[in-house]
Structure formats: C-alpha cells, structure tokens
Design a protein around this motif. Structure first.
Motif, PDB file in Angstrom:
ATOM      1  N   MET A 276      14.219  -1.638  -6.200  1.00  0.00           N
ATOM      2  CA  MET A 276      14.601  -0.573  -5.281  1.00  0.00           C
ATOM      3  C   MET A 276      15.859  -0.912  -4.486  1.00  0.00           C
ATOM      4  SD  MET A 276      12.282   1.602  -6.017  1.00  0.00           S
ATOM      5  CE  MET A 276      12.535   2.831  -4.759  1.00  0.00           C
ATOM      6  N   ASP A 277      16.227  -2.214  -4.336  1.00  0.00           N
ATOM      7  CA  ASP A 277      17.412  -2.584  -3.572  1.00  0.00           C
ATOM      8  C   ASP A 277      18.645  -2.607  -4.486  1.00  0.00           C
ATOM      9  OD1 ASP A 277      15.738  -2.823  -1.476  1.00  0.00           O
ATOM     10  OD2 ASP A 277      15.654  -5.027  -1.500  1.00  0.00           O
ATOM     11  N   LEU A 281      16.212  -6.000  -6.257  1.00  0.00           N
ATOM     12  CA  LEU A 281      14.971  -6.565  -5.733  1.00  0.00           C
ATOM     13  C   LEU A 281      14.269  -5.520  -4.858  1.00  0.00           C
ATOM     14  CD1 LEU A 281      16.265 -10.134  -4.765  1.00  0.00           C
ATOM     15  CD2 LEU A 281      14.957  -9.496  -6.797  1.00  0.00           C
ATOM     16  N   SER A 282      13.122  -5.913  -4.299  1.00  0.00           N
ATOM     17  CA  SER A 282      12.365  -5.037  -3.398  1.00  0.00           C
ATOM     18  C   SER A 282      11.755  -5.882  -2.294  1.00  0.00           C
ATOM     19  CB  SER A 282      11.267  -4.279  -4.157  1.00  0.00           C
ATOM     20  OG  SER A 282      11.826  -3.405  -5.126  1.00  0.00           O
ATOM     21  N   ASP A 283      11.290  -5.196  -1.246  1.00  0.00           N
ATOM     22  CA  ASP A 283      10.577  -5.841  -0.125  1.00  0.00           C
ATOM     23  C   ASP A 283       9.163  -5.254  -0.069  1.00  0.00           C
ATOM     24  OD1 ASP A 283      12.953  -7.168   0.555  1.00  0.00           O
ATOM     25  OD2 ASP A 283      13.613  -5.445   1.762  1.00  0.00           O
ATOM     26  N   PRO A 284       8.267  -5.661  -0.981  1.00  0.00           N
ATOM     27  CA  PRO A 284       6.976  -4.961  -1.128  1.00  0.00           C
ATOM     28  C   PRO A 284       5.923  -5.380  -0.100  1.00  0.00           C
ATOM     29  CG  PRO A 284       7.163  -6.707  -2.740  1.00  0.00           C
ATOM     30  CD  PRO A 284       8.462  -6.707  -1.991  1.00  0.00           C
ATOM     31  N   TYR A 285       5.041  -4.424   0.177  1.00  0.00           N
ATOM     32  CA  TYR A 285       3.789  -4.684   0.911  1.00  0.00           C
ATOM     33  C   TYR A 285       2.747  -3.700   0.392  1.00  0.00           C
ATOM     34  CZ  TYR A 285       4.757  -0.602   3.881  1.00  0.00           C
ATOM     35  OH  TYR A 285       5.002   0.664   4.342  1.00  0.00           O
ATOM     36  N   VAL A 286       1.469  -3.977   0.682  1.00  0.00           N
ATOM     37  CA  VAL A 286       0.354  -3.200   0.123  1.00  0.00           C
ATOM     38  C   VAL A 286      -0.449  -2.574   1.259  1.00  0.00           C
ATOM     39  CG1 VAL A 286      -1.708  -3.273  -1.335  1.00  0.00           C
ATOM     40  CG2 VAL A 286       0.232  -4.779  -1.845  1.00  0.00           C
ATOM     41  N   LYS A 287      -0.849  -1.325   1.043  1.00  0.00           N
ATOM     42  CA  LYS A 287      -1.757  -0.633   1.969  1.00  0.00           C
ATOM     43  C   LYS A 287      -3.062  -0.326   1.240  1.00  0.00           C
ATOM     44  CE  LYS A 287      -0.186   2.479   4.807  1.00  0.00           C
ATOM     45  NZ  LYS A 287       0.467   3.683   5.370  1.00  0.00           N
ATOM     46  N   LEU A 288      -4.189  -0.615   1.908  1.00  0.00           N
ATOM     47  CA  LEU A 288      -5.527  -0.420   1.337  1.00  0.00           C
ATOM     48  C   LEU A 288      -6.321   0.537   2.213  1.00  0.00           C
ATOM     49  CD1 LEU A 288      -6.361  -4.180   0.652  1.00  0.00           C
ATOM     50  CD2 LEU A 288      -5.554  -2.519  -1.037  1.00  0.00           C
ATOM     51  N   SER A 289      -7.037   1.461   1.580  1.00  0.00           N
ATOM     52  CA  SER A 289      -7.899   2.392   2.312  1.00  0.00           C
ATOM     53  C   SER A 289      -9.002   2.890   1.391  1.00  0.00           C
ATOM     54  CB  SER A 289      -7.097   3.576   2.866  1.00  0.00           C
ATOM     55  OG  SER A 289      -6.509   4.312   1.810  1.00  0.00           O
ATOM     56  N   LEU A 290     -10.065   3.427   1.992  1.00  0.00           N
ATOM     57  CA  LEU A 290     -11.187   3.985   1.243  1.00  0.00           C
ATOM     58  C   LEU A 290     -11.205   5.497   1.401  1.00  0.00           C
ATOM     59  CD1 LEU A 290     -14.096   1.488   2.016  1.00  0.00           C
ATOM     60  CD2 LEU A 290     -12.877   1.764  -0.138  1.00  0.00           C
TER      61      LEU A 290
END
Length: 545
Positions: A276-277, A281-290
């Motif tokens: 994406m850059d 490269l990219s600067d990834p992070y993860v979001k979790l939800s139910l």
C-alpha cells in the motif's frame, strides 16, 4: 297367614325405611327455622366491640394495612371485562379439566364425564387490596387480595353404569391471596415475558354440589372432608414457593443473552499482504470482533513497513452464542492522514471450535467476505490465528438484597479467604441499572463511570433527570478472581455549556468484590458517598472458565 304378614312387614320395612331417610334428608335441606330473620344493617360506628371483632376478617386490607392500596379502578376494569374473562377462563378450565376427566373413563364403571354447562356467571371477582413489592430484579411483583362470591352455572354430566347423573356447582365463594410476578421486564409490548402466580397462603373455597336435586355438601362430615382435600390439592400445586408460569412472549424474541464463555485469540502472523505504500510496503494491524457484540473491537499493535508482520499477541472476547456467532478478522494499513485502508478481511464460525481445545487456523484474506468464487479473487495474503473457546463453569447464580437491599455490613466479607479459588481466569460483568435521587448543584445530566484496575468505562448521559435508568453492562477480562479488590463507581453530571464547572460529581461508591466471587452474582442498591439521598443500583457477576 303368618308367612304373608311377615312378608308384608319385611316389604314395609324395606320400602318405608329408605323413604323415611329420603324424606328426612329433603326436610333437612329445605326446612327453615322460625328464628331466621333478615339481617339488620347498621353503620360501623354504632357497633360494639364484639361485633366489630367479628367483622374484622371481612374488612378490606386497604383499611387495615397501609401497604395495600384501594383499587376501585381495577374492580371497574374487571367488571367491564368480566364477560370476556368469563369465556377465556372457561376455555382454560375446559382444556385443563377434560384430559383429567379422560383418565377416569373406564374406572369405577364410569362411561363418560363431560361439561353440560360452563359459565362463571355475571358476578365478577373483586380485589380488596393490592400491594406492589419492590425488588432489585427486572420484574414487577404484585400481591392482590381476591374475593369472589359468584353465581356460576357449571353442570357436569357423569354416566355410571348407563345411569346419567348431573352434578351442579352452586353457591361458590373463593378467597385467595396470590403473588403475581411479571418477569422478566423487556422492551417489547406488553413489556414482560412471563406471568408467574403463587399462592401465599391456602385459599378458602366454599361451594355446594347439587346431585339429584339436593346439596350433598350438607351431609355431615362430607363438607369438611372435601374442603380439606381441595385445599391440599391446590396447595400442592401453587402454594409458594411452587408456582404457575404462564408464557406471554416467545423467549427467543426477548431473551437477553449473557456471556457463556471466553474466546482466546492469538494473532500469530500474516504473510504476503498487499503493498500500500510508495515503497512497496505496508503498516498493518489487525482488528478482532464478534458478531452481535457491541463492544469496541480488539486491536493489535502496528507493525511498520512490512508485508509479513509477526505479532504473537493474545486477546480475549466474551462469547454469548458459540453456535451462531462469527469472529470477524480485519487487517488494515495504518496511515497518518485520512482513513486506514483495509488490506483484507475474513470470518470464522465459532461452532467449528471444540471447547477447551486450541485450534490453529490459517485463513486467506479477502476483499469482501461475500465473494464466493475464489478463483477470481486477487491474492491478499494469509493470516495465522490460534483460537480457543473456553466455556464458563456451570454454576447457580446467587443474589442478595431482594427487598430494599442496600449496602450490607453483615455479608460474606468475613468468610475465610481459603474458601475462594485463588486461580482461574474469568469475566467480571458490571451492570449499572440506574440511580435514584441524585442531585447536582448546577445541573442534572447524570452518567455513570466505572473504574477498575485503572480501566475507565462510561455510560450514556441522561439529560435533566434525578432518577436515571442506564441499564448498561461493562466487562472486565481477568486472569484471576478479584479477591480483596474493590470496584469504583461514580455518578457524574455534565453541563451542556463549556463553562469551567461543566462536570460535577453526584456521589460515588466502592464495592468490595469478595462477595461476588463467593456467590457468582450480587444485585444491590448502594447509598452514594458524598450524596444526600442518592442511591445507585448495580448488578455484579463473576464467571470463571
């Protein structure tokens, strides 16, 4: 001649004796003594003390007890509704009694039992007083005092050995003191899901039974026997704590689901993410939800300038329905300016997990979870997770403080700490139901703040009220039971302007959590410190895995 005279004498005795008994029985039933006179009606103020004492059982409870209210409006309502209540109640009686009648067919030479007439008459029951009980639960408890001197028309036809007998119920009088509970209270019309009825004492039931034109209840000894039998049968079915539960709403549509377990999620790594850059490269992070969860999503840390991030971070999410809930996984590229771009998404059904077993899951990231043709999907990388579903231990919720239960000093705080399990992760659920008589000096826009172990959570604000109802739940994931710890709950008020005194404390309370660890659940009303009359209603639950 001797034989003939003996035969005639025997026949005369055989016919005369039963005839004499029958005539005597009818004279006993229908004869009226000469001293029977019409009752004299006099005001209560003119009666002497013995006469008043005899009338005390018949005086309405709203006269004798301040806890009971006079409800003439309710009696008018029942009077107008009685023709419709008559048909509805008779329908319930018929559907309940006919299966019971069928059990006796074929026994004691009984060939059939059926209702010939079934009506409650035109005289409605009356409520002689009504008491409303306050509890800390989501329910409405009422204790009416009912009396009914009715003129029902109930005739049952019984065929025994080809002989039909008609039994008629007459002169019915009923006096009962039930407890009627509407629970749980729900935000759907009619706002309660069940009606639960219990008798607080044995009812008084008086009636007559006409058979062959005579009231058999006038036979000495039979009346008392039938009375005691009916009281015992009714008491065995509905005398408190036994009850009759009448469902009003479908449980599936009104049930408020509580957490039943914890989902442990370890985000291990991701590979071959999108570039994406500008540097590829990219600067990834993860979001979790139910799914179905209103709480904020859990987020990993941001890994700078990489397409193959390594996290190794663990999270806990509360599960309410492991058979239907889904885990949502979203991977984003962090940007300093503007919105964060989504690198990929995926879902995972919790029903694929075996309780208390860790499962390693590698998922292909998609642009949209609705895409079904994987051959035309642009590769967006993969993510590796370790999932463990840990259901809560089965336990019976205990509670305390049903009636005006304020902060207790003689609770189980003094029990030995050795009786408490010192290990085991769990979930602390804090539900702030509402508050009463909270008053600020500048404004009354109250909201609640829950602080535990440095974590601060806030309820919505209720404007211009001293009696806010929040009914909001907050969750705290803990690695061990919160023994000898306290949770801080503060009621605040916030003004609508940007003045210097825009926030104001309306009172606070510190609640010792030892009791909730012992019981699993407490439901109390607490007096607020630094408040004149303020009270806050809090429910606490501790669930262990």
């Amino acid at each position: 001649m001797g034989f003939v005279s003996s035969l005639l004498g025997f026949l005369g005795f055989g016919i005369g004796f039963p005839a004499g008994l029958l005539i005597g029985f009818y004279l006993f039933l229908y004869s009226e003594s000469e001293d029977v006179k019409d009752p004299e009606i006099r005001p209560l103020c003119e009666l002497d003390t013995p006469a008043l004492e005899n009338l005390m059982p018949d005086i309405p409870l709203w006269v004798k007890s301040p806890d009971y209210d006079r409800v003439d409006w309710l009696n008018k309502f029942v009077c107008n509704m009685w023709p419709f209540l008559d048909k509805a109640i008779c329908s319930v009686i018929r559907s309940t009694a006919e299966p019971m009648f069928a059990e006796y067919i074929g026994k004691y030479k009984i060939e059939s039992i059926e209702f010939k007439k079934l009506s409650l008459g035109n005289l409605p029951a009356t409520v002689h007083g009504l008491k409303v009980c306050e509890t800390n639960e989501k329910e409405l408890v009422m204790e009416p005092v009912l009396r009914w001197a009715g003129n029902p028309n109930i005739i049952v036809s019984v065929t025994i050995a080809s002989v039909k007998l008609k039994i008629q119920l007459v002169d019915l009088q009923v006096s009962a003191a039930p407890r009627v509970t509407l629970k749980p209270l729900v935000p759907s019309v009619p706002c309660f899901a069940n009606i639960i009825v219990s008798l607080m004492e044995q009812p008084h039931i008086d009636f007559g039974l006409n058979v062959l034109g005579g009231d058999i209840m006038s036979i000495p000894g039979l009346y008392r026997y039938i009375q005691e039998t009916i009281k015992k049968q009714v008491a065995s079915l509905y005398l408190w704590p036994k009850s009759l539960e009448i469902p009003v709403l479908d449980a599936s549509t009104v049930a408020v689901k509580k957490p039943v377990g914890i989902l442990h999620v370890k985000v291990v790594r991701a590979t071959k993410l999108l570039k994406m850059d500008l540097l590829g490269l990219s600067d990834p992070y993860v979001k979790l939800s139910l799914s179905g969860d209103k709480f904020p999503a859990k987020k990993t840390t941001i890994k700078k300038k990489t397409l193959n991030p390594e996290w190794g971070e663990e999270f806990k999410l509360s599960v309410k329905d492991p058979q239907s809930q889904m885990l949502f996984i979203n991977v984003f590229d962090w940007d300093k300016v503007g919105s964060h771009d989504r690198l990929g998404t995926q879902i995972y059904p919790l029903k694929l997990l075996t309780p208390n077993e860790t499962k390693e899951v590698k998922l292909d990231l998609l642009k949209d979870t609705g895409i079904t043709d994987t051959h035309k999907v642009k590769p967006r990388g993969q993510i590796l997770l370790e999932l463990t579903y840990a259901p809560f231990r089965e336990n019976v919720d205990s509670f305390s403080g049903l009636l005006n239960g304020f902060d207790r000093t003689d609770s189980m705080f003094d029990r030995a700490a050795s009786n408490i399990s010192q290990t085991g992760a769990g979930l602390l659920l804090v539900t702030v139901q509402g508050a009463h008589d909270v008053e600020g000096s500048r404004h009354n826009n109250p909201y609640a703040v829950v602080i535990f172990r440095g974590e601060r959570k806030k309820s919505k604000m209720m404007r211009k009220t001293r009696n806010p109802l929040w009914n909001e739940e907050f969750q705290f994931m803990l690695e061990e039971p919160p023994v000898h710890e306290k949770i801080h709950i503060q009621v605040m008020s916030k003004g609508s302007s940007l003045a210097f005194y825009s926030k104001e404390s309306l009172g606070h309370v510190d609640i010792n959590l030892t009791d909730v660890v012992h019981n699993g659940r407490i439901n109390e009303k607490y007096h607020l410190i630094d408040s004149k009359n303020g009270i806050v209603h809090v429910e606490l639950r501790w669930k262990t895995i």
